[in-house]
Scaffold this motif. Structure first.
Motif, PDB file in Angstrom:
ATOM      1  N   GLU A  18     -28.203  35.515   2.619  1.00 32.56           N
ATOM      2  CA  GLU A  18     -27.806  35.557   4.150  1.00 32.56           C
ATOM      3  C   GLU A  18     -27.294  33.809   4.367  1.00 32.56           C
ATOM      4  O   GLU A  18     -26.659  33.801   5.129  1.00 32.56           O
ATOM      5  CB  GLU A  18     -28.742  36.222   4.879  1.00 32.56           C
ATOM      6  N   THR A  19     -28.241  33.186   4.151  1.00 29.94           N
ATOM      7  CA  THR A  19     -28.196  31.814   4.711  1.00 29.94           C
ATOM      8  C   THR A  19     -26.985  31.181   3.850  1.00 29.94           C
ATOM      9  O   THR A  19     -26.248  30.433   4.494  1.00 29.94           O
ATOM     10  CB  THR A  19     -29.340  30.894   4.010  1.00 29.94           C
ATOM     11  N   PHE A  20     -26.797  31.485   2.500  1.00 33.95           N
ATOM     12  CA  PHE A  20     -25.673  30.995   1.791  1.00 33.95           C
ATOM     13  C   PHE A  20     -24.288  31.330   2.393  1.00 33.95           C
ATOM     14  O   PHE A  20     -23.586  30.483   2.300  1.00 33.95           O
ATOM     15  CB  PHE A  20     -25.879  31.792   0.277  1.00 33.95           C
ATOM     16  N   VAL A  21     -24.171  32.750   2.811  1.00 29.10           N
ATOM     17  CA  VAL A  21     -22.761  33.226   3.343  1.00 29.10           C
ATOM     18  C   VAL A  21     -22.648  32.638   4.875  1.00 29.10           C
ATOM     19  O   VAL A  21     -21.574  32.409   5.133  1.00 29.10           O
ATOM     20  CB  VAL A  21     -22.718  34.684   3.398  1.00 29.10           C
ATOM     21  N   GLY A  64     -18.982  33.152   7.851  1.00 27.40           N
ATOM     22  CA  GLY A  64     -19.974  34.156   7.322  1.00 27.40           C
ATOM     23  C   GLY A  64     -20.331  35.196   8.206  1.00 27.40           C
ATOM     24  O   GLY A  64     -20.531  35.078   9.227  1.00 27.40           O
ATOM     25  N   THR A  65     -20.499  36.544   7.776  1.00 24.51           N
ATOM     26  CA  THR A  65     -20.939  37.566   8.333  1.00 24.51           C
ATOM     27  C   THR A  65     -21.760  38.637   7.529  1.00 24.51           C
ATOM     28  O   THR A  65     -21.496  38.554   6.440  1.00 24.51           O
ATOM     29  CB  THR A  65     -19.370  38.459   8.947  1.00 24.51           C
ATOM     30  N   THR A  66     -22.574  39.228   8.200  1.00 19.54           N
ATOM     31  CA  THR A  66     -23.643  40.014   7.584  1.00 19.54           C
ATOM     32  C   THR A  66     -23.620  41.356   8.520  1.00 19.54           C
ATOM     33  O   THR A  66     -23.527  41.327   9.748  1.00 19.54           O
ATOM     34  CB  THR A  66     -24.986  39.469   7.667  1.00 19.54           C
ATOM     35  N   PHE A 110     -22.900  41.088   2.863  1.00 22.35           N
ATOM     36  CA  PHE A 110     -22.553  39.633   3.282  1.00 22.35           C
ATOM     37  C   PHE A 110     -21.263  39.148   2.786  1.00 22.35           C
ATOM     38  O   PHE A 110     -20.714  39.291   1.651  1.00 22.35           O
ATOM     39  CB  PHE A 110     -23.741  38.487   2.629  1.00 22.35           C
ATOM     40  N   ASP A 111     -20.549  38.679   3.693  1.00 24.57           N
ATOM     41  CA  ASP A 111     -19.100  38.099   3.359  1.00 24.57           C
ATOM     42  C   ASP A 111     -19.200  36.836   4.083  1.00 24.57           C
ATOM     43  O   ASP A 111     -19.693  36.052   4.842  1.00 24.57           O
ATOM     44  CB  ASP A 111     -18.102  38.844   4.183  1.00 24.57           C
ATOM     45  N   HIS A 112     -18.453  35.853   3.143  1.00 20.99           N
ATOM     46  CA  HIS A 112     -18.088  34.471   3.574  1.00 20.99           C
ATOM     47  C   HIS A 112     -16.622  34.341   3.300  1.00 20.99           C
ATOM     48  O   HIS A 112     -16.155  34.359   2.279  1.00 20.99           O
ATOM     49  CB  HIS A 112     -18.857  33.473   2.582  1.00 20.99           C
TER      50      HIS A 112
END
Length: 504
Positions: free
Chosen positions: A247-250, A63-65, A56-58
């Motif tokens: 996932e919701t966070f990023v 954001g991307t997963t 997971f990236d932000h």
């Protein structure tokens, strides 16, 4: 062996090529042993042939997963580091209990305690159950080569990475500085467990989480390396909640402001973990309630109480208390490290100079500590109820045994009284019988029938020495009673002497 300056793949010698490595300070050899190819024990997972890592990236509102293989990981490491990157390591559970579960009541218990999703769990195929038995070989979702590239790229401390394949529960931290004394990176790592014992399945739902967080002060970016390790697939719901939360966070745009604090991933991570213990307390609480009703509401039901179940419940609660104490210790360490981060890295030693994000993190840490303390008190209360119930069962069992012993003693006393009466009567007649046997007909003669020509004598003839029988009988009877009384007193004195010696 230490890597040379011209080594083509220095990451394969991790941690020796790290800029921060010092043989006198870091246990690099221990780290190498923990991360080597072969499995050291049943706790160590094997490395797969190819990576399939969820990342997971932000980066500033975006954001991307995605799931990345080895080539994708190489590409990511070559690119610029985003604001926050979360790398998830998911070893394969060694036991697939849900795939072999045939008891519908057990499924309902798991659903009630929110250990699994609300999806329908179909009964296992008997053939599948017999052949497969739900056991698999545990395997990481990342190759050793890619793992070493990540650890080397971000200069992860050997002390933080040495338990990635192990089971240690530790807390550690490290700060790296440049020549001017300015902090360049801030790291902290820990491992906690969320566990529950499911009586209906007779298995532990145990999820160990290893978290390594590294904050780069120069670029203001955070790397979070998370590993979820479960011996079986029972903690399915918790695992999915943790991943969904991250996932919701990023993917949330305002994460750009939250990402400035590297403790935020831990805050997001702790909330469902602590709530897991709230769910875990339901099963032992329901167990003890059922056993209490069985013992207290219905007479004679205590004999049907499942003592092994109560013992396992008490043992499980003891394990919960150990884990809760450790989690409370981790929260306290996180609070101290958060203070160090604000004072040294952010250079804000005074609380009044800190931003709202600092107070939000502190507020969450306080909430976690209060919730964990409450859940711990609840578990301790259940444990005390189990102990009281076990004591009650022991006392009731002792009472029943005492009543049974009293009945047996009363019966034995009645039998003894009867035997005493028989003994007295026997002793009373025994001397006379003995004398009569010896003298026979020499003392008393019966009537004479005659010889047929003259009538016989019809009188009972008593010998003139009849007094010999009376005197001998009375004398021997008296001697018998005196001897019996002397032997009884002698036995009492001997028994009393033995008891007094034993008490001394």
């Amino acid at each position: 062996m230490h890597a040379t300056a011209g080594s083509h793949e220095p990451h394969l010698d991790y941690p020796f090529p790290l800029p921060s490595f010092c043989p006198g300070l870091d246990d690099g050899q221990f780290c190498q042993r923990e991360l080597k190819e072969e499995s050291r024990s049943w706790r160590s997972e094997k490395y797969p042939s190819t990576s399939s890592v969820l990342i997971f990236d932000h980066d500033h509102g975006m954001g991307t997963t995605g799931t990345y293989n080895d080539a994708d990981i190489d590409r990511l490491l070559a690119e610029r580091q985003p604001q926050i990157r979360i790398i998830l390591l998911h070893p394969t559970p060694e036991k697939r209990i849900l795939r072999t579960l045939t008891d519908p009541d057990a499924v309902q218990v798991l659903l009630k305690n929110e250990l699994i999703n609300d999806r329908k769990v179909t009964p296992a195929d008997p053939q599948f159950h017999d052949d497969f038995k739900g056991e698999v070989s545990s395997e990481l979702n990342i190759t050793r080569d890619s793992l070493f590239k990540i650890l080397t790229k971000f200069d992860i401390a050997p002390a933080a990475s040495s338990h990635i394949r192990g089971q240690e529960q530790i807390f550690g931290s490290r700060q790296l500085r440049d020549d001017d004394g300015t902090v360049t990176s801030f790291e902290f790592w820990y491992a906690i467990r969320a566990r529950a014992y499911v009586q209906k399945v007779r298995e532990e739902a145990d999820l160990k989480m290893t978290i390594v967080t590294r904050y780069d002060a120069k670029t203001d970016t955070t790397l979070a390396l998370l590993k979820y390790r479960s011996f079986n697939d029972l903690p399915q719901r918790l695992h999915e909640e943790l991943v969904d939360n991250l996932e919701t966070f990023v993917r949330t745009p305002n994460t750009a402001s939250l990402a400035k604090n590297p403790f935020i991933p831990s805050i997001i991570h702790f909330n469902p973990t602590i709530q897991y213990y709230r769910r875990a307390a339901r099963d032992p609480r329901d167990t003890i309630r059922a056993e209490e009703r069985r013992v207290l509401d219905t007479a004679g039901e205590h004999s049907r109480t499942d003592l092994p179940k109560l013992y396992l419940t008490l043992t499980s609660l003891d394990q919960d208390k150990i884990q809760m104490n450790f989690i409370l210790g981790v929260i306290e360490r996180l609070r101290k490290q958060h203070e160090v981060f604000q004072a040294i890295v952010k250079r804000k030693p005074d609380v009044q100079d800190r931003d709202l994000l600092y107070f939000r993190v502190e507020e969450e840490l306080d909430r976690f500590e209060n919730q964990m303390t409450y859940f711990k008190s609840s578990v301790e209360d259940i444990a005390r109820r189990v102990e009281r119930l076990l004591d009650l069962l022991f006392n009731m069992s002792s009472r029943v045994n005492t009543q049974s012993s009293m009945k047996m003693t009363k019966y034995a006393m009645q039998e003894s009284a009867s035997m005493s009466t028989i003994s007295v009567v026997t002793m009373l007649f025994l001397p006379g019988t003995f004398i009569a046997t010896i003298l026979g007909t020499n003392i008393i003669a019966g009537p004479d029938r005659g010889d047929g020509e003259s009538p016989g004598d019809r009188r009972l003839l008593v010998s003139s020495q009849w007094w010999i029988l009376l005197v001998a009988t009375l004398s021997l009877t008296l001697a018998t009673f005196v001897g019996w009384h002397w032997m009884r007193d002698r036995s009492k004195r001997t028994l009393k002497l033995k008891i007094s010696k034993h008490e001394v």
